[in-house]
Design a protein around this motif. Structure first.
Motif, PDB file in Angstrom:
ATOM      1  N   GLY A 112     -47.844  53.262   9.605  1.00  0.00           N
ATOM      2  CA  GLY A 112     -47.053  54.272   9.828  1.00  0.00           C
ATOM      3  C   GLY A 112     -45.311  54.328   9.443  1.00  0.00           C
ATOM      4  N   GLY A 113     -45.090  53.186   8.758  1.00  0.00           N
ATOM      5  CA  GLY A 113     -43.866  52.972   8.096  1.00  0.00           C
ATOM      6  C   GLY A 113     -43.816  53.240   6.811  1.00  0.00           C
ATOM      7  N   VAL A 114     -42.573  53.076   6.153  1.00  0.00           N
ATOM      8  CA  VAL A 114     -42.416  53.191   4.933  1.00  0.00           C
ATOM      9  C   VAL A 114     -42.023  51.846   4.387  1.00  0.00           C
ATOM     10  N   ALA A 115     -42.331  51.726   2.993  1.00  0.00           N
ATOM     11  CA  ALA A 115     -42.236  50.301   2.358  1.00  0.00           C
ATOM     12  C   ALA A 115     -42.001  50.456   0.754  1.00  0.00           C
ATOM     13  N   GLU A 116     -41.079  49.458   0.376  1.00  0.00           N
ATOM     14  CA  GLU A 116     -40.887  49.551  -1.229  1.00  0.00           C
ATOM     15  C   GLU A 116     -41.062  47.894  -1.341  1.00  0.00           C
ATOM     16  N   VAL A 117     -41.262  47.536  -2.441  1.00  0.00           N
ATOM     17  CA  VAL A 117     -41.301  46.455  -3.161  1.00  0.00           C
ATOM     18  C   VAL A 117     -40.248  46.053  -4.195  1.00  0.00           C
ATOM     19  N   MET A 118     -39.867  44.870  -3.892  1.00  0.00           N
ATOM     20  CA  MET A 118     -38.612  44.402  -5.059  1.00  0.00           C
ATOM     21  C   MET A 118     -39.061  43.099  -5.520  1.00  0.00           C
ATOM     22  N   LEU A 119     -39.123  42.864  -6.613  1.00  0.00           N
ATOM     23  CA  LEU A 119     -39.402  41.429  -7.262  1.00  0.00           C
ATOM     24  C   LEU A 119     -38.182  40.568  -7.860  1.00  0.00           C
ATOM     25  N   GLY A 120     -38.132  39.312  -7.646  1.00  0.00           N
ATOM     26  CA  GLY A 120     -37.231  38.461  -8.159  1.00  0.00           C
ATOM     27  C   GLY A 120     -37.081  36.995  -7.704  1.00  0.00           C
ATOM     28  N   ASP A 121     -36.353  36.232  -8.343  1.00  0.00           N
ATOM     29  CA  ASP A 121     -36.404  34.788  -7.772  1.00  0.00           C
ATOM     30  C   ASP A 121     -35.325  34.775  -6.878  1.00  0.00           C
ATOM     31  N   ILE A 122     -35.682  34.251  -5.585  1.00  0.00           N
ATOM     32  CA  ILE A 122     -34.776  34.040  -4.743  1.00  0.00           C
ATOM     33  C   ILE A 122     -33.608  33.087  -4.911  1.00  0.00           C
ATOM     34  N   ALA A 123     -33.908  32.085  -5.802  1.00  0.00           N
ATOM     35  CA  ALA A 123     -33.042  31.173  -6.168  1.00  0.00           C
ATOM     36  C   ALA A 123     -31.814  31.633  -7.372  1.00  0.00           C
ATOM     37  N   ASP A 124     -32.150  32.831  -7.704  1.00  0.00           N
ATOM     38  CA  ASP A 124     -31.131  33.620  -8.598  1.00  0.00           C
ATOM     39  C   ASP A 124     -30.012  33.994  -7.772  1.00  0.00           C
ATOM     40  N   PRO A 125     -28.835  33.630  -8.212  1.00  0.00           N
ATOM     41  CA  PRO A 125     -27.562  33.890  -7.324  1.00  0.00           C
ATOM     42  C   PRO A 125     -27.400  35.297  -7.057  1.00  0.00           C
ATOM     43  N   VAL A 166     -40.188  44.666   0.942  1.00  0.00           N
ATOM     44  CA  VAL A 166     -41.098  43.482   0.588  1.00  0.00           C
ATOM     45  C   VAL A 166     -40.680  42.999  -0.561  1.00  0.00           C
ATOM     46  N   HIS A 167     -40.096  41.636  -0.334  1.00  0.00           N
ATOM     47  CA  HIS A 167     -39.719  40.837  -1.682  1.00  0.00           C
ATOM     48  C   HIS A 167     -40.650  40.172  -1.671  1.00  0.00           C
ATOM     49  N   THR A 168     -40.823  39.687  -3.257  1.00  0.00           N
ATOM     50  CA  THR A 168     -41.757  38.715  -3.884  1.00  0.00           C
ATOM     51  C   THR A 168     -41.310  38.234  -5.223  1.00  0.00           C
ATOM     52  N   ARG A 169     -41.468  36.991  -5.526  1.00  0.00           N
ATOM     53  CA  ARG A 169     -40.827  36.342  -6.743  1.00  0.00           C
ATOM     54  C   ARG A 169     -41.553  37.208  -7.859  1.00  0.00           C
ATOM     55  N   ARG A 170     -42.982  37.210  -8.008  1.00  0.00           N
ATOM     56  CA  ARG A 170     -43.718  37.549  -9.061  1.00  0.00           C
ATOM     57  C   ARG A 170     -45.098  38.441  -8.650  1.00  0.00           C
ATOM     58  N   ASN A 171     -45.382  38.132  -7.471  1.00  0.00           N
ATOM     59  CA  ASN A 171     -46.612  38.514  -7.052  1.00  0.00           C
ATOM     60  C   ASN A 171     -46.828  40.056  -6.716  1.00  0.00           C
ATOM     61  N   ALA A 172     -46.839  41.034  -7.590  1.00  0.00           N
ATOM     62  CA  ALA A 172     -46.419  42.253  -7.343  1.00  0.00           C
ATOM     63  C   ALA A 172     -47.707  42.953  -6.711  1.00  0.00           C
ATOM     64  N   ALA A 173     -48.844  42.384  -7.037  1.00  0.00           N
ATOM     65  CA  ALA A 173     -50.095  43.104  -6.307  1.00  0.00           C
ATOM     66  C   ALA A 173     -50.093  42.728  -4.994  1.00  0.00           C
ATOM     67  N   GLY A 174     -49.825  41.400  -4.552  1.00  0.00           N
ATOM     68  CA  GLY A 174     -49.786  41.012  -3.073  1.00  0.00           C
ATOM     69  C   GLY A 174     -48.698  41.895  -2.587  1.00  0.00           C
ATOM     70  N   ALA A 175     -47.708  41.954  -2.979  1.00  0.00           N
ATOM     71  CA  ALA A 175     -46.451  42.583  -2.366  1.00  0.00           C
ATOM     72  C   ALA A 175     -46.912  44.213  -2.027  1.00  0.00           C
ATOM     73  N   GLU A 176     -47.323  44.902  -3.099  1.00  0.00           N
ATOM     74  CA  GLU A 176     -47.856  45.970  -2.936  1.00  0.00           C
ATOM     75  C   GLU A 176     -48.919  46.241  -2.043  1.00  0.00           C
ATOM     76  N   ALA A 177     -49.883  45.221  -1.660  1.00  0.00           N
ATOM     77  CA  ALA A 177     -50.838  45.433  -0.666  1.00  0.00           C
ATOM     78  C   ALA A 177     -50.370  45.160   0.727  1.00  0.00           C
ATOM     79  N   VAL A 178     -49.174  44.527   0.710  1.00  0.00           N
ATOM     80  CA  VAL A 178     -48.575  44.482   1.991  1.00  0.00           C
ATOM     81  C   VAL A 178     -47.703  45.657   2.265  1.00  0.00           C
ATOM     82  N   ALA A 179     -47.156  46.165   1.236  1.00  0.00           N
ATOM     83  CA  ALA A 179     -46.373  47.598   1.268  1.00  0.00           C
ATOM     84  C   ALA A 179     -47.501  48.632   1.934  1.00  0.00           C
ATOM     85  N   GLU A 180     -48.624  48.630   1.276  1.00  0.00           N
ATOM     86  CA  GLU A 180     -49.632  49.651   1.760  1.00  0.00           C
ATOM     87  C   GLU A 180     -50.085  49.574   3.399  1.00  0.00           C
TER      88      GLU A 180
END
Length: 250
Positions: free
Chosen positions: A53-66, A33-47
């Motif tokens: 029944g799946g597994v999930a991990e969150v990763m932050l970063g600006d998609i415009a970063d090459p 689950v990627h997000t630029r900076r909304n870690a709380a929102g991404a973690e809620a999605v991961a939950e």
């Protein structure tokens, strides 16, 4: 033990990206689950993914970063052993009129939407080619297709999304030999939450609804169901297409 079907969704902390994660989640699936900076929102999605029944991990970063697209693909491969589905959703909308567009503003749309998709595809395609029923799905937009005097125009976003759709078609041809399908979904007016989009007044939204044959705004879940189909093993003979999820908007 076989590895889980591994999915990367960018821009997934809310809205369409979050709905895609929920639609794709299930036993024997893993979602980055990627997000630029909304870690709380991404973690809620991961939950929510884990609850399904799946597994999930969150990763932050600006998609415009090459460097980020390749880092996302590398994280998915390292964490889950491969990559089978990429949903390229991250982006933003810019309604600046053409006369007021600056080079920097136009470049921001290109970097965040078009260049980001190209970099993500370049990083992901070799890994997807080794996956199970590999799928790449890009989120485009109605703004690349609907140009009317009674509608808000998004010139820079339209140009970037049109570029994404052209790349989808080119990638579909290049990736066909590996069995990887490449498609896009173009949402229409889509509400981001229960109250709709705050950038428009209720009267403006009423005018929008009047132009939509189905008489309502789309929901993130509407779009996610289309993405889920294109990402499924059952969509193996669909490639190079743009699926419009817009209630009949023209």
């Amino acid at each position: 033990m076989p590895r889980p079907r591994t999915i990367l969704v960018t821009g997934a902390a809310s809205g369409i990206g979050a709905a895609c994660c929920r639609a794709l989640a299930g036993p024997e699936t893993a979602i980055l689950v990627h997000t630029r900076r909304n870690a709380a929102g991404a973690e809620a999605v991961a939950e929510a993914v884990r609850a399904a029944g799946g597994v999930a991990e969150v990763m932050l970063g600006d998609i415009a970063d090459p460097a980020l697209p390749a880092a996302l693909v590398a994280r998915a491969e390292a964490r889950f052993g491969g990559l089978d589905v990429v949903v390229a959703n991250a982006g933003f909308a810019d309604r600046t009129p053409v006369a007021a567009l600056t080079e920097a503003g136009f470049a921001q749309s290109m970097d965040t939407v078009l260049w980001a998709f190209l970099r993500l595809a370049q990083a992901a395609m070799p890994v997807l080619a080794r996956g199970e029923a590999p799928r790449l799905v890009a989120i485009s937009s109605f703004v690349a297709h609907v140009f009317r005097t009674d509608a808000t125009i998004f010139p820079a976003t339209a140009a970037a999304k049109a570029g994404v759709e052209a790349l989808v078609r080119a990638l579909a041809v290049e990736a066909a030999a590996s069995g990887t399908t490449v498609n896009a979904v173009a949402p229409g007016f889509t509400q981001k939450d229960a109250t709709g989009h705050s950038a428009m007044t209720p009267a403006q939204w009423d005018a929008v609804r009047a132009r939509i044959p189905l008489g309502r705004l789309g929901t993130p879940a509407d779009v996610a169901q289309a993405v889920a189909y294109l990402a499924s093993p059952g969509a193996g003979y669909v490639t190079g297409q743009v699926l419009h999820v817009n209630g009949g908007l023209i």
